[in-house]
Enzyme design. Structure first.
Site, short mmCIF file in Angstrom:
data_model
loop_
_atom_site.label_atom_id
_atom_site.label_comp_id
_atom_site.label_asym_id
_atom_site.label_seq_id
_atom_site.Cartn_x
_atom_site.Cartn_y
_atom_site.Cartn_z
N THR A 168 -9.05 -12.06 -29.41
CA THR A 168 -10.32 -12.21 -30.15
C THR A 168 -11.19 -13.19 -29.42
O THR A 168 -10.72 -13.96 -28.60
CB THR A 168 -10.09 -12.71 -31.59
OG1 THR A 168 -9.12 -13.74 -31.54
CG2 THR A 168 -9.62 -11.59 -32.48
N THR A 228 -3.84 -15.35 -14.83
CA THR A 228 -4.32 -15.46 -13.46
C THR A 228 -4.19 -16.88 -12.95
O THR A 228 -4.45 -17.82 -13.67
CB THR A 228 -5.79 -15.02 -13.38
OG1 THR A 228 -5.86 -13.62 -13.57
CG2 THR A 228 -6.40 -15.36 -12.04
N LYS A 245 -6.76 -23.15 -11.82
CA LYS A 245 -6.54 -22.81 -13.21
C LYS A 245 -5.15 -22.18 -13.35
O LYS A 245 -4.61 -21.65 -12.37
CB LYS A 245 -7.61 -21.87 -13.74
CG LYS A 245 -7.43 -20.43 -13.31
CD LYS A 245 -8.21 -19.47 -14.17
CE LYS A 245 -7.61 -19.30 -15.54
NZ LYS A 245 -6.43 -18.43 -15.56
#
Lengths: 408, 408
Positions: free
Chosen positions: B408, B196, B185
């Site tokens: 959010t 990350t 990722k």
């Protein structure tokens, strides 16, 4: 690009800025494309002045920087001539010759000793300097010299700055009034190739060479070296101080009460100019102080503060008014300074967001506090007694817009 | 924020990505706010696998990173369980316990030895992990394990990634077919707190612990450590490799022909995943290779390349398609590496813009060349025989928009 005049700062109305024995002027010589825009400045001392300087640490140094670094070693100067619109950097031998010609033109016009003028440039890199334009404007430049000409000079140094930056301070030193004045142009967050910080300080103090050098180095370290705009160091960054002694104060020597007073003035002027540079950062909407305390050493405090100030993620969060302390913790962690996560405390404009390394549960209050245009990020490492401050601005869409637009 | 799927990359259709003896799955457990979004991944080896890892150098390490750093020392593992949506970082002792519970749940469900599962998290910092959600999803996660489940697993690791990242490579090693597959990722240029980079590599090679560790370290150094997105290092960055030996190849030992072949596969998979991470950078519109050659040392070449890749001013110029070589020269100059300005040569997608340290006069051609989505910035210092490459993306208005929007 049109920009609104913000925080004009400086010393206020024309005429309020005076340093005995120094004249200045600023005229248009046609280097800047905008017709009539001031782009040539001159600061001249009536008499020989002591001089000291601090220069860019960038290995790629503009021609005028290399000349000034040599001339400053003599310790005596009459002033500085500055052009904006062209950095005279990466211009090879011709650039070096051009800078010498410009200084020589001023020396001749002022009847000043050879090699007594400093020279400085800011603007686009890699373009030959149009010396003939500067030569043509020389009579106007010298003719306009005035004890009240510093606002014009400061304006003529501007590139993408939105306001002229001046600061002034006075105090009694050894029974005489001593003045320090400074003019500056902004660094970083600045249009293509113009990421240059220039500052010129003038004082009527009589001060020993050693005291002048130390006072300047110390003030620069605590001001111009503590502002972070976009992490880039320009090829042209220059700070010069001229001390012409016309105040008739007794010569200021290192480690005397007079030296301490003088250094307070010097620090004040440098810090005020440095803060103006941050406030005028392209696209900036927030003036941010990063205040790290409780560090194990002063170097650690500074390194931690600088790493936070340089983080894209922290700066975009501040722009968005997001009390995103995880980014501050992550920056602290990668700064390499000694820390114990469980001792860290972080507050944003007085609202504690991290306590004992954990979320303090004040997110809504912190978000409200971040709506302010001035933000203090306080980090306490709770390890030692050392602290440091760094000033920066937020990273905004306008910054990217301004810096990505093609040079025209 | 809606984003278009770009460059899906990876190994193509479901079912093409298989590493013998490894199963994977990806399900939704409800940590991500978007209903039904996959946020829990499992990669499991049928048998005990050798394991090696590389972890973030950030002093602030997430709980799962600390656990994996300890477990990897045993050299044996059954796989890794990964959640997205929550980084389990800055969560104190409870966070540590939570991560151990998650690993334990998987070990029990798989009937695997205690402490044999690695655990990894990515997402928001400072929020307690919702272990009960993960516990509830455990039967579905284990039930979905499949030799063809790696696309699902890669999807469940995504935070603001716009596509799942997988890469696969095969070769004959010692008479047997050996496979290395990887899922990853993205890092950086990423939504709040989610900066990350995670990568998990699976191979059916039989390989000694020392060879596995060295091959991984070397591949990471040349791939994940050579990409610059926003200069931030996350609290959670993790690369793990599992080698289960089911290919029945002879054990691969350091400095053998088999090791060289294996390392070529490893380098290929790591570099492919690293490039996908750069291509998927938030807001990025350009894939940029910074290629520095002619340096006096390899470290100097890398430092120069990295300094250029980290420059806000260079990255905004590339976004704007502006062949602004002054910014590249300035970055070189402040990188601190040995250089002689008059020897520097710079080209942009093959168009020489700087020759002998001076403007080469090809600005119009260079501007046209910069319209391409893939850009090679080549810098020749003409001092020595060392070179290095770093990959990065441009700095765009969308990057600021994405990273400044409130979480959010």
């Amino acid at each position: 690009m049109p920009r609104k005049k913000r925080r004009p700062g400086g010393s206020g109305r024309r005429g309020e800025f005076k340093v005995p024995g120094f004249k200045a002027s600023g005229v248009s010589c046609g280097i800047k494309k905008k017709r009539g825009a001031r782009d040539l400045a001159l600061i001249a001392s009536d008499v020989d002045a002591r001089v000291a300087g601090v220069f860019t640490r960038n290995a790629v140094k503009a021609a005028p920087v290399l000349i000034d670094m040599k001339r400053v070693r003599k310790g005596v100067s009459r002033g500085v001539v500055v052009n904006s619109g062209n950095a005279n950097a990466c211009t090879g031998e011709q650039g070096h010759k051009d800078a010498l010609v410009v200084a020589g033109l001023v020396e001749k016009a002022l009847d000043a000793p050879r090699s007594s003028m400093m020279v400085s440039s800011t603007g686009v890199i890699g373009v030959p300097l149009e010396v003939e334009k500067i030569a043509s404007a020389m009579p106007a430049l010298v003719g306009a010299l005035d004890y009240e000409g510093f606002e014009d000079a400061a304006e003529a140094m501007m590139t993408t700055d939105s306001f002229a930056k001046t600061a002034l301070s006075r105090a009694r030193v050894g029974g005489k009034t001593v003045t320090i004045g400074g003019v500056a142009k902004g660094a970083g967050m600045i249009c293509p190739d113009m990421a240059t910080m220039l500052a010129f300080l003038m004082t009527d103090a009589d001060i020993s060479q050693a005291a002048l050098e130390r006072s300047l180095a110390s003030a620069v370290e605590l001001s111009f070296n503590r502002i972070v705009v976009d992490n880039d160091t320009s090829t042209n960054d220059t700070v010069l101080v001229f001390a012409n002694g016309v105040s008739d104060c007794a010569e200021i020597k290192i480690n005397t009460p007079a030296y301490k007073t003088f250094s307070i003035l010097m620090n004040y002027v440098c810090l005020k100019l440095a803060h103006m540079i941050v406030r005028d950062g392209e696209g900036a909407t927030r003036f941010v102080e990063i205040n790290v305390r409780g560090a194990a050493s002063e170097a650690a405090a500074l390194k931690a503060a600088r790493t936070i100030a340089e983080s894209y993620l922290v700066k975009t969060a501040l722009y968005g008014g997001d009390p995103n302390w995880g980014r501050i913790m992550a920056a602290l962690g990668r700064s390499g300074v000694k820390m114990k996560q469980e001792r860290v405390r972080i507050s944003l404009n007085g609202v504690t967001v991290v306590k004992d390394g954990l979320d303090a549960g004040n997110e809504a209050r912190a978000a409200r506090a971040l709506k302010a245009p001035e933000i203090v990020v306080r980090v306490d490492l709770s390890l030692g007694r050392f602290s440091s401050k760094v000033w920066t601005s937020d990273l905004t869409k306008d910054y990217v817009k301004i810096n990505s637009s093609y040079r025209t």
